[in-house]
Motif scaffolding. Sequence first.
Motif, PDB file in Angstrom:
ATOM      1  N   SER A   1       0.596  -1.301   0.221  1.00  0.00           N
ATOM      2  CA  SER A   1       0.092   0.095  -0.169  1.00  0.00           C
ATOM      3  C   SER A   1       1.205   1.585   0.329  1.00  0.00           C
ATOM      4  N   GLU A   2       2.022   1.276   0.636  1.00  0.00           N
ATOM      5  CA  GLU A   2       2.749   2.470   0.976  1.00  0.00           C
ATOM      6  C   GLU A   2       4.895   2.533   0.712  1.00  0.00           C
ATOM      7  N   ILE A   3       5.065   2.804  -0.023  1.00  0.00           N
ATOM      8  CA  ILE A   3       6.662   2.717  -0.050  1.00  0.00           C
ATOM      9  C   ILE A   3       6.958   4.265   0.535  1.00  0.00           C
ATOM     10  N   THR A   4       7.928   3.913   1.828  1.00  0.00           N
ATOM     11  CA  THR A   4       7.977   5.070   1.796  1.00  0.00           C
ATOM     12  C   THR A   4       9.689   5.573   2.239  1.00  0.00           C
ATOM     13  N   PHE A   5      10.629   4.914   1.213  1.00  0.00           N
ATOM     14  CA  PHE A   5      11.923   5.357   0.847  1.00  0.00           C
ATOM     15  C   PHE A   5      12.113   5.565  -0.119  1.00  0.00           C
ATOM     16  N   GLN A   6      13.817   6.389  -0.584  1.00  0.00           N
ATOM     17  CA  GLN A   6      13.800   6.565  -2.078  1.00  0.00           C
ATOM     18  C   GLN A   6      14.964   5.846  -2.444  1.00  0.00           C
ATOM     19  N   ASN A   7      14.916   5.305  -3.547  1.00  0.00           N
ATOM     20  CA  ASN A   7      16.379   4.524  -4.054  1.00  0.00           C
ATOM     21  C   ASN A   7      17.561   5.203  -3.976  1.00  0.00           C
ATOM     22  N   GLY A   8      18.722   4.345  -2.498  1.00  0.00           N
ATOM     23  CA  GLY A   8      19.529   4.713  -2.766  1.00  0.00           C
ATOM     24  C   GLY A   8      20.127   5.563  -1.703  1.00  0.00           C
ATOM     25  N   GLY A   9      18.770   5.947  -0.849  1.00  0.00           N
ATOM     26  CA  GLY A   9      18.688   7.015   0.632  1.00  0.00           C
ATOM     27  C   GLY A   9      19.077   5.806   1.618  1.00  0.00           C
ATOM     28  N   VAL A  10      19.454   6.931   2.558  1.00  0.00           N
ATOM     29  CA  VAL A  10      19.673   6.565   4.056  1.00  0.00           C
ATOM     30  C   VAL A  10      18.478   6.104   4.499  1.00  0.00           C
ATOM     31  N   ALA A  11      18.957   5.588   5.423  1.00  0.00           N
ATOM     32  CA  ALA A  11      17.708   4.786   6.419  1.00  0.00           C
ATOM     33  C   ALA A  11      18.722   4.249   8.144  1.00  0.00           C
ATOM     34  N   LYS A  12      17.533   4.894   8.843  1.00  0.00           N
ATOM     35  CA  LYS A  12      18.153   4.464   9.794  1.00  0.00           C
ATOM     36  C   LYS A  12      17.038   3.314  10.842  1.00  0.00           C
ATOM     37  N   LYS A  13      17.933   2.722  11.913  1.00  0.00           N
ATOM     38  CA  LYS A  13      17.462   1.490  12.622  1.00  0.00           C
ATOM     39  C   LYS A  13      15.993   1.797  13.128  1.00  0.00           C
ATOM     40  N   GLY A  14      15.219   1.644  12.560  1.00  0.00           N
ATOM     41  CA  GLY A  14      13.449   1.422  13.160  1.00  0.00           C
ATOM     42  C   GLY A  14      13.278   2.100  11.888  1.00  0.00           C
ATOM     43  N   ASP A  15      13.270   2.639  10.620  1.00  0.00           N
ATOM     44  CA  ASP A  15      12.680   3.355  10.039  1.00  0.00           C
ATOM     45  C   ASP A  15      11.503   2.285   8.854  1.00  0.00           C
ATOM     46  N   VAL A  16      10.157   2.521   8.906  1.00  0.00           N
ATOM     47  CA  VAL A  16       9.159   2.422   7.909  1.00  0.00           C
ATOM     48  C   VAL A  16      10.054   1.756   6.718  1.00  0.00           C
ATOM     49  N   LEU A  17       9.909   1.120   6.053  1.00  0.00           N
ATOM     50  CA  LEU A  17      10.484   0.938   4.408  1.00  0.00           C
ATOM     51  C   LEU A  17       9.379   0.890   3.019  1.00  0.00           C
ATOM     52  N   MET A  18       8.043  -0.230   4.360  1.00  0.00           N
ATOM     53  CA  MET A  18       7.345  -0.086   3.271  1.00  0.00           C
ATOM     54  C   MET A  18       6.377  -0.821   4.237  1.00  0.00           C
ATOM     55  N   LYS A  19       4.983  -0.457   3.606  1.00  0.00           N
ATOM     56  CA  LYS A  19       3.105  -0.727   4.610  1.00  0.00           C
ATOM     57  C   LYS A  19       2.575  -1.708   3.977  1.00  0.00           C
ATOM     58  N   LEU A  20       2.205  -2.401   4.065  1.00  0.00           N
ATOM     59  CA  LEU A  20       1.408  -3.534   3.480  1.00  0.00           C
ATOM     60  C   LEU A  20      -0.256  -3.299   3.859  1.00  0.00           C
TER      61      LEU A  20
END
Length: 390
Positions: free
Chosen positions: A95-114
């Motif tokens: 239902s949702e993708i919350t990151f950008q290709n090649g981006g930086v993620a922190k521990k616990g960040d939501v990357l995708m929602k079903l």
Amino acid sequence: MHDVAQTEMKKLSVKSTRKKVWIAMGGVVALGFLLTAVKGLQIFTMISAKPPMPVEAVTSAPVKEEDWAPVLSSVGSVSAVQGAIVSAELGGTISEITFQNGGVAKKGDVLMKLDASSEEAQMRTAEADLELARKDLERTRDLAVRKVVSKAEFDSAESKFKQKEGSVDQMRSMITKKEVRAPFDGQLGIRQVNVGQMINAGQQVVPLQALEPMYVDFAIPQQRLPQLSTGLEVRVKSDAVQGRDFVGKLTAINSTVDPVTRNVSLQATLDNKDHALRPGMFAKVEVVLPEKNRTLVIPGSAVSYAPYGDSVFVIEKKKDPKTGKESQMIRQQFVRIGEARGDFVSVTTGLKAGETVVGTGVFKLRNGMAVTVNNDLAPKPQMNPTPVDS
């Protein structure tokens, strides 16, 4: 009488003319022989004369004695200290993708929602059942205190409440698992799913790599194992990062030796603050051993490599015994070459410290030639050369 006299005179004239012709011809032949003799003498003199030796302009390089720490060379691969391809634990529709290709993620960040609408509806039902079970338990507890109900009825109410509480926790866990989160800090790659896509459990979503620090995995023959210990300096080069040496420490030595290759696996840790190194890169690795050796060093361009043996040309000063004039001559010297570092090579036998050798252009020289040294345009060899990309 007159006719006879004329005839005799004619005969004498013919004889005189013939004599003159023969004399002239003899003179021509003699002159030809003389010219031939002179020319032959000139040619013989030119052939027998020793031609002067040509003077060749060369560059020079001293034979230096330096401290070279012995190294163990190998090749390996760069890997991340933490790296994973983040996957979905449950199946469903994205239902949702919350990151950008090649981006930086922190521990616990939501990357995708079903899509979790079904689970959320079941959650509300479970919460209502839990609330009803809680009230039943409270009433049963009051009645049990007044001895109105039996202990068995109180235990049944308490068990029903715990079952409803477990159902709520289960639904809450399922809803949580519908969100894919970053398990650690790192840099994301390119996503492998799209919004609206139906995926199964275990579907790969996006690569995630922690790029600082980095590991380098390589192997060394088992014969070198006694020389190795954790903490040794490790130098790493990669063709993908030209002109840079990455320095780290040997941090792990495998407890077993590969029975097929008889190599022991090693792992070094490097700083990678600018993220120049990436997992999967090819790496050239050198483990620096603690001891140092005195080594004779010359530029690699000074060596004439040949199948029958490598050689250099030593520049020496010699005096002409007749004129006393001093000139520079070259002497071909066969040598044994050791390891190479940058633009330099080590010499194990054949030279002495302080000697001077021809630095460049050795292919055009031969033993005993006279040379003149001109270092105005001589290239400067470097231990860590940085060639310009063409």
